[in-house]
Each structure stands twice: as C-alpha cells, then as structure tokens.
Design an enzyme around this catalytic site. Structure first.
Site, short mmCIF file in Angstrom:
data_model
loop_
_atom_site.label_atom_id
_atom_site.label_comp_id
_atom_site.label_asym_id
_atom_site.label_seq_id
_atom_site.Cartn_x
_atom_site.Cartn_y
_atom_site.Cartn_z
CD GLU A 125 -59.22 34.41 14.69
OE1 GLU A 125 -58.26 34.06 14.00
OE2 GLU A 125 -59.12 34.79 15.85
CG HIS A 301 -48.69 36.65 14.71
ND1 HIS A 301 -48.70 37.27 15.94
CD2 HIS A 301 -49.98 36.30 14.48
CE1 HIS A 301 -49.92 37.30 16.41
NE2 HIS A 301 -50.72 36.72 15.54
CD GLU A 302 -50.97 35.00 11.06
OE1 GLU A 302 -51.75 34.26 11.67
OE2 GLU A 302 -51.01 36.25 11.17
N1 B3K Z 1 -56.17 35.51 13.95
C1 B3K Z 1 -56.17 36.38 12.80
C2 B3K Z 1 -57.05 37.57 12.93
C3 B3K Z 1 -58.46 37.32 12.59
C4 B3K Z 1 -59.24 38.60 12.56
C5 B3K Z 1 -60.70 38.37 12.43
N2 B3K Z 1 -61.42 39.61 12.27
C6 B3K Z 1 -54.79 36.84 12.47
C7 B3K Z 1 -53.80 36.78 13.56
O1 B3K Z 1 -53.92 37.38 14.59
O2 B3K Z 1 -52.84 36.08 13.39
ZN ZN Z 2 -52.67 36.28 15.75
#
Ligand code: B3K
Ligand code: ZN
Length: 880
Positions: A125, A301-302
């Site tokens: 990402e 969060h993840e």
């Molecule tokens: N979705 C990722 C963040 C990605 C950042 C890319 N530069 C982590 C998060 O927000 O959970």
């Molecule tokens: Zn996130």
C-alpha cells in the site's frame, strides 16, 4: 526517482479499468540480489469501461518475458516505459504470463519487496505492488491470489503469504517451497509475502460461530518473550468485532509478523499483517504503558481493516478515509471498550482531542490542508495524514452522534450487506448511513469535501423573566488552498447547562428532557432556545468533543473554574482547565518576549491543587488535567510564533506549579505507587501516569528532593514506564547525574533496538540538547539513518519535538533539516517526505526565522533528483 515534473492526479478524472483480473498466480524465486517473479493473470474486458487497452503499472522492475494467451509478445505488440506496460490490442478474454526481475537487497525505500535484517518482506500500500510485477495496481481491481514461494531453506525457513497454506515441501537443492491461497478477492495493495528466519507464538482460537482459527505472532528469535500482549490484543480484537459489529474472522489463519525496518506502524495485508516491531514487542522490562496502549490500538486497527478496508475496499485512493477514518474510529472504540469504565473512556477521548489539536488542526491550517476526501494529489503516500485518519474518524464518530448507536450499527450492517466484496466510495458509506436511519445526510457531505477546521462561535443569553436560555451558534471556516469560500457544515454540538451548585440542569429543547442535548447546527447561524431554565447557567458546549471544530465562547475565569470543578462531562471539565492554562501561557509568553516579570496567579494553582487531590477522580483523568498544553499547541494560538519565549513561559509555569504544589505532588507520588507485578491495565497505567507527572513537576524545580526522587526511581524501577519517566525527569531537570543515568540505561538495553530508540529520542527532545549534540549522536555507533525508527527517534524528534533548539535564531536547525531531508530522500522518499512536512507552517514565525526557513526549503526544492513525495511537500510549502 524521477526528474520530470510531477503529475497531479485528480479525483474527477476517475475512470473504471479497461480490464478486470479474475485470478493471479504468482511464483517467487527469492534471492536478495535477483528475485524472479512469474505472474499468470486471467483477465477479461470490463463492460463498464471505454478503455480498450490492457494497462499495467510497473516501476523499478525488469521485464523478462511477456506472453498473451500462450503467445510471446514482441516489442511491437506493447508499449513500455518506466511506469506502464500497455498492450493496445487484446481479445476480451486474456491470460497474461509475465516474468520480471527485482533486486530486493538494493531496495532502501521499504516499498515493494525488500530485505530487512536478512529477511524478505513486502509493503504494497498504496502503490508498491507495481515494484514487484506488472499489474493494474489500483484498488478497484480485485482478484483471487495463489502464491508459490521458493527460497533457500536454511536462510529462510519460514515462507508466508496471504490466506491459507495449501502445500509445502523440499525442492531438493537446499531450497524449499510453500504455496498459499487466499480465498477472498483482494486489491493488489493487500498482497504480502514474508520469507524469513523467524519464530512464532501461536494459539488456536474459537470464533463466535464455533469455527477455530490459528493465530500466530512471528518475531525474530530472542523476541518470543515479547509477544504475549500482541497475541492478547489480537484475541480481544476478534471478540470485540464479533460483539460490537457482528463481524467475524473469515480465515482459518491470521498472522502478525514484526519487522524492524518499516515505514509506518503496520499494514493490514489480508491474513498476514506486517507490523513495525514497535507495535508488537512488549514486556514490562522494555515497554512503557504508552507502548502497550499503542500495541492494543494498532493490533486492533489492522485486524478491523479485515472488514473495513479489505472485504469492502476503496474504489480509488481519494477514498482512503473510507477505510482509514472508519478503522481509526473502530480502534478508538475498541480501546475505550477495553477499559470499560465511563471515566476511562473519557480519558481516551481527551487523548484523541489532544492529537487532533496537536497535529490535525495545524495540518488543516497549513499549505498541505486537504479535505478528508482529497480532490487531487501528486503522491498518494503524502495523503496518509492526520486529516484522512483522525479527522476522518471524527467524521465517522459524528454519524454515530447524530444517529445514535443503534442506527449507526444499522448503517454499518447495511454498508456490508450492500458492498461486501466491492471497491466503493465515501458517498456509498454515507448513503448506507442515510438509508438505514432515514436521515437526510446530504449536507453532511461537506465534511468530506471542504478542508479547514470550522470555528463555532457561541453566545448565551439568559432571560430570568421567561426562564429561557438562548444559545446562538455561528459557524465559519477559514480559507484553505484552492478553497476560498466554504458552505455551512452539519455540526452536532452537544450542550449541557450547569447550575450554580455545579450540577446539570434538566434541558428542555425541542421537547427533549435530558442533561445533554445534541444541537444540530446546519445554518451559518442559529439560536437554540432552552425553556424552563430556573437560573442563569454556565454552558458546557461541545461535550465529549462532539465535532472537530474550534469552539469560541468568551468564558470568564469564574465560569471556567466552575466547569473545571464540576462539569459532569469529563472532556469539557478537562477542556476548562486547558483554557485556563492556555490563557496564562499566552500572557506569560508575551511577558517573556517583553522582558516583564513573570507571575502565575494563585487561583489557577489552587484549582489544580483541588483536582490533584480529588480522589473521586481517576488518576488518569487527574494526570490529563494537570498536563499543560504543549509548546506547539501554544504556538498555534499565536499570530507570530516565538518558540523561545513559549518555551520559557511554559517552563516557568511548570516550575511554579512544582514549587507551589510540592507537598501535594509528593503526596500523590506516594499514593499512586503500583507495587507488585507490572500490569498494563488502564487503572495501573493511570496511577503510574499521575505519579510520574508528579515526579516531572517535582524535578522541574531542580530541588534536591525532586532530583533525589527521580534518581531513586531510576535506580529501583521495576518496569520501563517508571524507568524512562525517571530518566526523562533527570534529563529535563538538567541534573548532574543525568549523563551517568543515560550511560547506565544504554548499557542495560544495548540489545533492545526499541529501547535504544527511546534513548535517542529522550536526548533529542531535551531542551538542553542543541544541534551539536544531535550531530554527535548521529555519529554514535547505534545510529543508522536507514532504519526509520532510528531516524525518527533522533532526527524527527529534534526537528519536531524540540522547538526551542530547532528554531535556533541562526537558522542552523533549518539547515540541518534540509540536509537530512535530502539525505533521506535518496534512500527512502516516504520517510523523507514525513520529515519535510515539519517545515509546513514556516510563514507563522518571526520574519528573521522565516528567511532562514525559506532558504532551507528552497535548498531542498533546488535538488534536481527529488522524489515526487518530497517535491510535492516542499513546493506546496513554498507556494503562495
Ligand atoms: N494502511 C496502512 C498504511 C499504508 C501507508 C502507505 N504509505 C496502515 C494502516 O492504516 O492501517
Ligand atoms: Zn489503517
């Protein structure tokens, strides 16, 4: 790295992809110098698109072979440049076979496939997948993935990818393989692999529907004694999402892998979350209460992304807050629910307000200001911001405030019912909320499209004859880049009225009977009438921080002291104290600048004394109430910022409080000890927080007692929270013993990278640490600019967390900043760009400082080979 002019991408230009991908088969022959990636894509023409060609992204990779429907394509059949591979003529159904080459060991960007401490990791990402293979690397292309990993068995005994392990074995030549299959369609940014020498803590966990899942936390050998809390947090997250939102884990296996070199906190790859070690590793010896809370929040969060982000993803990157704002809201609610008490929940809310004011409001008022759903960007990685995340979470919270918990939940259910397996927009989310609740949320859209922090001005009028209280609310929103004029927002303003005895009056507005009313301000100005108000009240406005706005109300000190002593809403009670403190800090800052004598009134000190000793309040709340606004928050309130004067004024207030409340602070220090085994629970952490704040105040006077107390705590501390608090107190007090303590600390923890990060950060943020000392620390054997955590701990902390030194009048701090941004950019543009942001608001400083800052910005802008990331930030900062 490109030297051509960066291109701006616009939201309005969105077009659906010409081809959709059904299946992806990937084969990796992993080698640090020469990794071969074979990809087999089945694709079909998208009936909803006018694009004829197959368009594949690809950067920093070498194309070795390309076949379409079994036939090798020659150079005449496709166009290839440094960003795209385009096949203009293609049948409706296509199988593409692509072979590419990469060199992961040379990849210092930590984006795509890279090597960290000899192990392979990926970060895709937002647009990292295109550094691995040619692919329509956009979130609206969702496909099913099968992944075959092949690597040396001794060097990389563990081979992981998304989904389920379906096959593994030896290849005979010292190499082995593993085949993974992800049963769910996903966009390419959620792809991940790990090939590494790692060990894991694992557990089988029963899900609500009776199925079981295998949970694993993977770390380097030697860190297995630090995985318990991450595992516990994962189990709590799974339970919480089942109970609060009815969402279940959809895989047989869920893995968390920790890596020491990582650009951000963590990444929600499907079934294979990859984490910065900072948000996994903890035991009482090495981690603080704040670290523990961070692990809980990030693991949550993840995990929550599995539904809000992965099952339902974003149509395009402008919609990023669709998943990030929503998932931050979910992790905030999770953390609050884990504490379980109303007062504990309020403290988490105060923390969120602090973050908004500390980081998001300034962003919203600076040159990089953008709406929660941006309209354009040059580099999407620059838009993983506090606006998209934290303000985005506030926007989601406002739905819940407006609709109530039950209808909000109905809206969430409808959102999943409609969009599971799809890539959608913020409008789709809003439509689900509107349809499930029957509410008109048309105007609410402006929270997504208009940047800037709205200001709500409130004026109250009490009429004793008619027993009515009128509250007039007026809103405005400052101009932001590209948005001169703003339309009124739909703002929920939660209001309570306090009587003279401090208790809540019963409210009667629009037929409601309660102690808190949620007023909905939708016009530029509106007067709300409360009837049956038996006495002139003190208004408590914006309770629980019901909207991300600045509230203006001309409170008198008497009113603020009343709220600070009595408000039943803890957030506003805290807020009253912050207002009292801020007014004094601003006055004192002006006095410092003028060379006047400094004085702090006893009324304020007595109010603090009362709160400090009030045992009916949680320790955690009392800590928050005694914490002064930060130097940068004070700076935000000034027209022309004078960092040195702010620092001196704040230090003066700290010392004065420390002296005046010495006995009371000492009493709290003694009363809030946490003997016995360490536990990170909120109650214990709150006690430690208050105790250590008391210590900091006591030491700030440089009194013998304060220093001795800090030294004794440092020597006997049984956990990292107490140890760093004591060391910090010694350093900040300029104690003679601070150097020896730092050395002892280093010697004790030289094997613990995350603790050494703290060691650097504590020094970098100390007001006595000047640039020369920072440069000396950069020459320390343990410093390594290529490791983002280490770079952040020293370089970022100095530039962002030590304002009185960073803003040295000779501009040396700014020259250092430019030098570091340039050096980092050559290695890792994403990290460099974060550092570049710290000069955003240079126009707010005194002209002499501005001149130095501009020079530093121009120096960076003048570098020919600059990444798009840094280029976008510095050119927006310099633009008028
Ligand atoms: N979705 C990722 C963040 C990605 C950042 C890319 N530069 C982590 C998060 O927000 O959970
Ligand atoms: Zn996130």
């Amino acid at each position: 790295m490109r030297t051509d002019t960066p291109q701006t991408i616009y939201r309005k230009d969105y077009t659906p992809p010409g081809f959709l991908v059904e299946t992806v088969e990937l084969g990796f022959d992993l080698d640090p110098q020469r990794t071969i990636v074979a990809s087999r894509l089945t694709m079909s023409r998208n009936p909803d698109s006018k694009v004829r060609a197959i368009e594949l992204h690809g950067e920093n990779i070498v194309l070795v072979a390309l076949r379409m429907n079994g036939k090798t394509l020659s150079k005449r059949d496709y166009r290839l440049d440094d960003k795209m591979l385009v096949i203009p003529e293609a049948p409706d159904e296509v199988t593409l076979e692509i072979e590419t080459l990469t060199a992961p060991a040379k990849n210092t960007t930590l984006n795509g496939l890279y090597v960290s401490n000899g192990n392979f990791f990926t970060q895709c990402e937002a647009e990292g997948f295109r550094n691995i293979t040619y692919f329509p690397d956009r979130p609206d292309v969702m496909a099913k993935y099968t992944v075959m990993l092949r690597a040396d068995k001794a060097a990389y005994p563990v081979l992981l990818s998304n989904g389920n392990l379906i096959e593994e074995g030896d290849l005979g030549d010292g190499r082995h393989y593993a085949k993974w299959e992800d049963p769910f369609k996903k966009p390419s940014y959620l792809f991940a692999l790990v090939a590494a020498r790692l060990v894991c803590q694992e557990e089988t966990f029963k899900l609500a529907d009776g199925r079981s899942a295998l949970l694993q936390v993977w770390v380097e050998e030697g860190n297995l004694d630090k995985t318990d809390y991450a595992m516990q947090s994962l189990k709590n997250s799974i339970r919480w999402d089942e109970e609060r939102f009815g969402l279940e884990l959809d895989l047989d296996r869920f893995m968390i892998v920790a890596v020491g070199d990582f650009n951000m906190g963590a990444m929600e790859n499907k079934g294979l979350n990859i984490f910065n070690t900072k948000f996994v590793l903890a035991n009482p010896r090495v981690a603080t209460d704040i670290d523990y809370a961070g692990i809980e929040a990030v693991v949550g969060h993840e995990y929550f992304h599995n539904w809000t982000g992965n099952r339902v993803t974003c149509r395009d990157w402008f919609q990023l807050s669709l998943k990030e704002g929503l998932t931050v809201f979910r992790d905030q609610e999770f953390s609050a629910d884990m504490i379980g008490t109303d007062s504990g929940r309020a403290v988490t809310r105060i923390d969120q307000v602090r973050t908004l004011r500390q980081a998001q409001f300034p962003e919203d008022a600076g040159p990089m200001a953008h709406p929660v759903r941006p309209d354009s960007f040059v580099e999407i990685n620059n838009f993983y911001t506090v606006t998209v995340y934290e303000k985005g979470a506030e926007v989601v919270r406002m739905y819940q405030t407006l609709l109530g918990r039950e209808l909000f939940r109905k809206g969430m259910d409808l959102y999943f019912e409609r969009h599971d397996g799809q890539a959608v927009t913020c409008d789709d989310f809003r439509a689900a909320m509107a349809d499930a609740s029957g509410r008109d949320l048309t105007q609410f859209e402006r929270w997504y499209s208009q940047a800037g922090t709205p200001v709500v001005r409130a004026e109250g009028r009490y009429d004793a004859d008619s027993l009515t209280y009128e509250l007039t609310l007026t809103q405005r929103c400052p101009a932001t880049p590209g948005q001169e004029n703003k339309l009124p927002f739909h703002i929920p303003v939660a209001v309570g009225l306090l009587g003279a005895d401090g208790s809540d009056l019963h409210l009667n507005v629009d037929g409601l009977d309660a102690v808190t009313a949620v007023l909905e301000l939708t016009e530029a100005t509106r007067t709300f009438r409360f009837s049956g108000v038996k006495e002139a009240p003190t208004p408590s406005i914006l309770r629980d921080f019901s909207a991300p706005v600045v509230l203006e109300y001309d409170y008198t000190d008497t009113e603020l002291l009343h709220l600070f002593s009595h408000d039943s809403d803890p957030v506003n009670r805290w807020e009253a104290g912050q207002r009292l403190a801020m007014a004094r800090l601003l006055k004192l800052t002006a006095a410092v600048a003028k060379g006047d004598t400094l004085e702090l009134d006893t009324t304020f000190i007595e109010a603090l004394r009362k709160i400090l000793a009030d045992e009916s309040l949680d320790a955690a709340f009392r800590e928050q109430a005694l914490l002064l606004p930060s130097e940068s928050m004070i700076a935000d309130q000034m027209d022309v910022v004078n960092p040195q004067a702010i620092h001196q004024a704040r230090q003066f207030v700290r010392r004065t409080i420390g002296e005046a409340l010495q006995v009371d602070l000492r009493a709290q220090y003694d009363a809030n000890q946490t003997p016995g085994a360490y536990s990170p629970d909120a109650l214990s952490a709150g006690r430690r927080g208050l105790k250590n704040l008391a210590l900091a105040y006591l030491a700030s006077t440089s009194s013998e007692e304060g220093i001795a107390l800090a030294q004794a705590q440092f020597d006997s501390a049984g956990n990292m929270t107490d140890r760093v608090a004591a060391l910090g107190a010694l350093i900040h007090a300029g104690a003679a013993s601070a150097q020896a303590a730092l050395q002892a600390f280093y010697a004790d923890f030289d094997n613990e990278a995350l603790v050494i990060d703290k060691w650097f950060a504590m020094q970098a943020s100390a007001p006595a640490t000047g640039l020369a000392a920072v440069r000396a620390l950069m020459r320390h054997a343990a410093f390594n600019i290529k490791n983002p955590n280490r770079a952040r701990s020293l370089v970022f902390t100095f530039c962002v967390g030590n304002p009185s030194q960073f803003h040295a009048p000779d501009g040396s701090g700014y020259a250092f900043w430019a030098e570091q941004v340039i050096a980092l950019d050559a290695l890792n543009p994403q990290v460099a760009s974060r550092l570049a942001r710290s000069m955003d608001r240079w126009r707010r400083y005194a002209p002499a400082l501005q001149a130095h800052m501009k020079k530093a910005l121009q120096k960076v802008a003048g570098v020919k080979k600059l990444s798009n990331d840094v280029r976008e930030v510095v050119s927006k900062s310099l633009a008028n």
